[in-house]
Motif scaffolding. Structure first.
Motif, PDB file in Angstrom:
ATOM      1  N   HIS A 181       0.802  -1.234   0.000  1.00  0.00           N
ATOM      2  CA  HIS A 181       0.000   0.000   0.000  1.00  0.00           C
ATOM      3  C   HIS A 181       0.833   1.282   0.000  1.00  0.00           C
ATOM      4  O   HIS A 181       0.563   2.198   0.794  1.00  0.00           O
ATOM      5  CB  HIS A 181      -0.977   0.003   1.168  1.00  0.00           C
ATOM      6  CG  HIS A 181      -2.117  -0.935   0.993  1.00  0.00           C
ATOM      7  ND1 HIS A 181      -3.294  -0.587   0.366  1.00  0.00           N
ATOM      8  CD2 HIS A 181      -2.260  -2.238   1.353  1.00  0.00           C
ATOM      9  CE1 HIS A 181      -4.117  -1.618   0.356  1.00  0.00           C
ATOM     10  NE2 HIS A 181      -3.511  -2.639   0.946  1.00  0.00           N
ATOM     11  N   ASP A 182       1.853   1.339  -0.866  1.00  0.00           N
ATOM     12  CA  ASP A 182       2.638   2.561  -1.067  1.00  0.00           C
ATOM     13  C   ASP A 182       3.450   3.015   0.151  1.00  0.00           C
ATOM     14  O   ASP A 182       3.968   4.130   0.152  1.00  0.00           O
ATOM     15  CB  ASP A 182       1.753   3.746  -1.491  1.00  0.00           C
ATOM     16  CG  ASP A 182       1.201   3.609  -2.895  1.00  0.00           C
ATOM     17  OD1 ASP A 182       1.701   2.771  -3.665  1.00  0.00           O
ATOM     18  OD2 ASP A 182       0.271   4.366  -3.227  1.00  0.00           O
TER      19      ASP A 182
ATOM     20  N   LEU B 274       6.456   3.389   1.448  1.00  0.00           N
ATOM     21  CA  LEU B 274       7.836   3.241   0.985  1.00  0.00           C
ATOM     22  C   LEU B 274       8.832   2.922   2.101  1.00  0.00           C
ATOM     23  O   LEU B 274       9.696   2.058   1.911  1.00  0.00           O
ATOM     24  CB  LEU B 274       8.274   4.468   0.189  1.00  0.00           C
ATOM     25  CG  LEU B 274       7.529   4.696  -1.132  1.00  0.00           C
ATOM     26  CD1 LEU B 274       8.059   5.945  -1.827  1.00  0.00           C
ATOM     27  CD2 LEU B 274       7.616   3.489  -2.042  1.00  0.00           C
TER      28      LEU B 274
ATOM     29  N   TYR C 150       0.077  -3.429  -4.243  1.00  0.00           N
ATOM     30  CA  TYR C 150       1.228  -2.527  -4.306  1.00  0.00           C
ATOM     31  C   TYR C 150       0.671  -1.107  -4.200  1.00  0.00           C
ATOM     32  O   TYR C 150       1.173  -0.287  -3.493  1.00  0.00           O
ATOM     33  CB  TYR C 150       1.937  -2.624  -5.663  1.00  0.00           C
ATOM     34  CG  TYR C 150       2.301  -4.021  -6.104  1.00  0.00           C
ATOM     35  CD1 TYR C 150       3.596  -4.497  -5.939  1.00  0.00           C
ATOM     36  CD2 TYR C 150       1.371  -4.859  -6.721  1.00  0.00           C
ATOM     37  CE1 TYR C 150       3.952  -5.760  -6.359  1.00  0.00           C
ATOM     38  CE2 TYR C 150       1.720  -6.117  -7.146  1.00  0.00           C
ATOM     39  CZ  TYR C 150       3.008  -6.570  -6.962  1.00  0.00           C
ATOM     40  OH  TYR C 150       3.347  -7.819  -7.386  1.00  0.00           O
TER      41      TYR C 150
ATOM     42  N   ALA D 121       0.520   1.766  -6.297  1.00  0.00           N
ATOM     43  CA  ALA D 121       0.955   2.651  -7.387  1.00  0.00           C
ATOM     44  C   ALA D 121       2.338   2.249  -7.913  1.00  0.00           C
ATOM     45  O   ALA D 121       3.140   1.677  -7.183  1.00  0.00           O
ATOM     46  CB  ALA D 121       0.984   4.098  -6.899  1.00  0.00           C
TER      47      ALA D 121
ATOM     48  N   VAL E  22       6.148   2.412  -6.307  1.00  0.00           N
ATOM     49  CA  VAL E  22       6.762   1.456  -5.371  1.00  0.00           C
ATOM     50  C   VAL E  22       7.998   0.807  -5.990  1.00  0.00           C
ATOM     51  O   VAL E  22       8.821   0.233  -5.277  1.00  0.00           O
ATOM     52  CB  VAL E  22       5.767   0.371  -4.880  1.00  0.00           C
ATOM     53  CG1 VAL E  22       4.632   0.997  -4.082  1.00  0.00           C
ATOM     54  CG2 VAL E  22       5.248  -0.469  -6.018  1.00  0.00           C
TER      55      VAL E  22
ATOM     56  N   CYS F  25       2.564  -2.742   5.033  1.00  0.00           N
ATOM     57  CA  CYS F  25       2.263  -1.338   5.320  1.00  0.00           C
ATOM     58  C   CYS F  25       1.972  -1.071   6.797  1.00  0.00           C
ATOM     59  O   CYS F  25       2.276   0.007   7.297  1.00  0.00           O
ATOM     60  CB  CYS F  25       1.100  -0.857   4.466  1.00  0.00           C
ATOM     61  SG  CYS F  25      -0.480  -1.662   4.820  1.00  0.00           S
TER      62      CYS F  25
END
Length: 170
Positions: free
Chosen positions: A10-11, A13, A37, A39, A42, A135
């Protein structure tokens, strides 16, 4: 073969970077991603993996063409046979589909994500594995899993503490 398994990034990072760092430290041979993922950016962190990445789309992966171009994800279900283990990888949005794979008893390991809850359970001849969420947004626990196909072992690890959250021998 040592396989690193992740889902529901979920992005996030910084959390993805932590997972990548752990997988690289453990010298995994392959990384499997069970979807979400979100977007294509990533790729910035996932491209730092020392091992190949294979993954499936999740229900929050709206920018599928971008993800396909960025990291090569191109399917909703992947079947693998590694060191004699039959493995299926899916996100698991539809519980009826997940249960159908489990009831089929065609796979040694059914890897799924979506629930954001880590889990290892045996159902007949199949092990159901959910690595949880990288995440940490839903459960508050950032986790990944490892599948050692030679030792026939699965473990789930907390990304923040390094502590084991689950273990099973196949």
């Amino acid at each position: 073969m040592l396989i690193g398994i992740m889902s529901d990034t979920h992005d996030n990072l910084p959390a993805i970077a932590r997972a990548v760092e752990l997988f690289n430290k453990e010298n995994v041979d392959l990384v499997l991603h069970a979807g979400d993922y979100v977007a294509p950016f990533v790729k910035r962190e996932l491209s730092k993996l020392n091992a190949p990445l294979k993954g499936v789309f999740g229900n929050n992966d709206g920018e599928r063409e971008g993800l396909k171009k960025a990291i090569g994800v191109d399917d909703e279900i992947i079947e693998l046979e590694l060191d004699g283990l039959k493995i299926v990888l899916l996100h698991g949005t539809n519980e009826k589909v997940v249960e159908a794979f489990i009831r089929s008893q065609l796979y040694d390991v059914v890897i799924r994500g979506h629930t954001h809850k880590y889990e290892i359970r045996e159902t007949g001849r199949s092990i159901v594995l959910n690595p949880g969420e990288v995440c940490g947004y839903v459960s508050g626990i950032k986790s990944v899993a490892f599948l050692d196909t030679r030792k026939r072992e699965i473990k789930i690890v907390n990304l923040d503490t390094g502590e084991p959250l689950g273990f099973m021998s196949l």
